[in-house]
Motif scaffolding. Structure first.
Motif: not given
Length: 133
Positions: A50-56, A76-88
């Motif tokens: 979780g930590i390493s992927t968040t940094l990536g 900001f909206v794009r980052f939230l979407r990008f992060y949501a995709v990252g969570l997948t």
């Protein structure tokens, strides 16, 4: 054929190449941090992931916004979407840890490394169609 239709495949190819190269920097950061946290610090593989992927993800968002998709609006909206995709990617990798590390006893480092190409392909499609559309 319209000019837009004629240029779409080369643009997608360029974006995929850039996304892959930038993804490589994020993967390297992700993997190094994961290995340090899990192997040296003794952190549980899922927390370390979780930590390493968040940094990536953060690394890749900044670089992709600037160089791949060339979008600087609604960051900001794009980052939230990008992060949501990252969570997948985190969720998918965690499922692989459960199945292969916990279930079959395969080394977590191998599972992590093996998950990376699959996660990259999934996330490119989602980010192109949703985060940076």
């Amino acid at each position: 054929m319209t000019a837009e239709a004629a240029t779409a495949p080369p643009q997608v190819s360029r974006q995929l190449i850039r996304y892959t190269l930038i993804g490589g920097s994020g993967v390297a950061l992700d993997l190094v941090v994961f290995l340090l946290l899990h192997n040296l610090a003794g952190m549980d593989e899922q927390l370390a992931n979780g930590i390493s992927t968040t940094l990536g993800i953060a690394n890749n968002f900044v670089l992709n916004a600037k160089f791949t998709f060339e979008r600087r609006d609604r960051l900001f909206v794009r980052f939230l979407r990008f992060y949501a995709v990252g969570l997948t990617g985190i969720a998918f990798t965690d499922l692989l840890f459960l199945a292969f590390t916990d279930g079959l006893g395969i080394d977590a480092n191998l599972v992590k490394a093996g998950s990376l190409p699959l996660v990259l392909a999934l996330q490119f499609v989602l980010n192109r169609k949703w985060s940076f559309a």
